[in-house]
Write a protein that holds these residues in place. Structure first.
Motif, PDB file in Angstrom:
ATOM      1  N   UNK A 187      -2.242   3.410   0.989  1.00 31.10           N
ATOM      2  CA  UNK A 187      -3.093   2.285   0.596  1.00 31.10           C
ATOM      3  C   UNK A 187      -2.421   1.479  -0.522  1.00 31.10           C
ATOM      4  N   UNK A 188      -1.872   2.181  -1.503  1.00 33.43           N
ATOM      5  CA  UNK A 188      -1.207   1.499  -2.617  1.00 33.43           C
ATOM      6  C   UNK A 188       0.001   0.724  -2.117  1.00 33.43           C
ATOM      7  N   UNK A 189       0.770   1.322  -1.223  1.00 30.79           N
ATOM      8  CA  UNK A 189       1.939   0.636  -0.678  1.00 30.79           C
ATOM      9  C   UNK A 189       1.529  -0.605   0.115  1.00 30.79           C
ATOM     10  N   UNK A 190       0.459  -0.482   0.904  1.00 31.58           N
ATOM     11  CA  UNK A 190      -0.032  -1.627   1.680  1.00 31.58           C
ATOM     12  C   UNK A 190      -0.513  -2.738   0.749  1.00 31.58           C
ATOM     13  N   UNK A 191      -1.221  -2.360  -0.302  1.00 31.40           N
ATOM     14  CA  UNK A 191      -1.696  -3.340  -1.283  1.00 31.40           C
ATOM     15  C   UNK A 191      -0.517  -4.057  -1.938  1.00 31.40           C
ATOM     16  N   UNK A 192       0.502  -3.291  -2.309  1.00 33.86           N
ATOM     17  CA  UNK A 192       1.670  -3.885  -2.959  1.00 33.86           C
ATOM     18  C   UNK A 192       2.366  -4.876  -2.028  1.00 33.86           C
TER      19      UNK A 192
ATOM     20  N   UNK B 103       9.323  -7.848  -0.100  1.00 38.88           N
ATOM     21  CA  UNK B 103       9.774  -7.341   1.183  1.00 38.88           C
ATOM     22  C   UNK B 103       9.399  -5.898   1.465  1.00 38.88           C
ATOM     23  N   UNK B 104       8.289  -5.450   0.888  1.00 34.22           N
ATOM     24  CA  UNK B 104       7.828  -4.084   1.120  1.00 34.22           C
ATOM     25  C   UNK B 104       7.213  -3.976   2.505  1.00 34.22           C
ATOM     26  N   UNK B 105       7.299  -2.789   3.077  1.00 33.06           N
ATOM     27  CA  UNK B 105       6.710  -2.551   4.381  1.00 33.06           C
ATOM     28  C   UNK B 105       5.249  -2.206   4.233  1.00 33.06           C
ATOM     29  N   UNK B 106       4.353  -3.030   4.789  1.00 33.27           N
ATOM     30  CA  UNK B 106       2.912  -2.809   4.644  1.00 33.27           C
ATOM     31  C   UNK B 106       2.449  -1.684   5.540  1.00 33.27           C
TER      32      UNK B 106
END
Length: 225
Positions: free
Chosen positions: A209-214, A222-225
């Motif tokens: 969830x945190x990675x998706x939010x970021x 360019x983070x992978x959601x």
């Protein structure tokens, strides 16, 4: 109390930093490490203490014993003066040491944030990095009984009553520390971007969830959601 003498360190705007405030026993350290592993970035917690000890010229033992602790002279002075005297004239070795620890830790936090993307647990890192454009501040909590279970599972405490007493005491110390050195309130949802009850989801789920939010909030990274 604000860190008015803070060092000026330029932090690259593309350095994603995730700070983790946490109730004692809620699993904040474990979650912070899981988030760091999921995103493939650095993780910092106890590492801050040894570096702060070196920078402040104080012993590592003293720094660790005063980590995230409200300056003790303030508590005593407030009790003595009943709150009618701000004691601005008073300086003691304890107060100087406490401020030195906070200042050193704050400098270390800025240095680490400047070195690259990372997760930083505790030490009012959200406030220290309040001007950084790509910081995400989260707070982790859990029901008291879940925190007590975790405390007993990782220590030699032999009763739930003792674990609960330690939980309450540590949370009070962390709250006093945070509220003293910042202009925000520890654990108040308005002080953070995301808040999680770790009893409701696994660390893997929260990390996703945190990675998706970021990824959604900072698409330019360019983070992978």
């Amino acid at each position: 109390m604000n860190d008015s003498k803070e060092s000026r360190i330029d932090i690259p705007v593309n350095n994603l930093v995730i700070t983790v405030g946490r109730q004692f026993g809620s699993g904040g350290r474990e979650l912070g490490r899981k988030i760091a592993d999921y995103l493939g970035i650095k993780y910092y917690d106890k590492e801050l203490l040894s570096q702060a000890a070196n920078d402040s010229g104080l012993s590592p033992e003293f720094v660790e014993n005063n980590d995230e602790r409200f300056p003790r002279f303030i508590s005593s002075a407030m009790s003595f003066s009943m709150g009618y005297n701000n004691m601005s004239w008073y300086q003691s070795p304890t107060s100087i040491s406490a401020d030195s620890i906070y200042s050193a830790q704050s400098d270390v936090i800025r240095q680490l944030a400047a070195q690259g993307p990372c997760v930083i647990v505790g030490r009012s890192a959200d406030y220290v990095l309040r001007d950084h454009p790509t910081v995400i501040n989260i707070f982790v909590h859990a029901p008291a009984e879940c925190c007590v279970d975790r405390i007993m599972g990782r220590s030699d405490i032999d009763s739930r009553a003792k674990a609960e007493k330690l939980r309450q005491r540590t949370n009070k110390l962390r709250a006093n520390y945070y509220n003293f050195y910042t202009d925000k309130r520890w654990g108040d949802s308005t002080s953070y971007d995301l808040c999680f009850d770790t009893s409701l989801l696994s660390n893997d789920d929260i990390a996703r969830i945190v990675a998706h939010y970021a990824a959604l909030r900072f698409p330019h990274l360019g983070l992978k959601a």
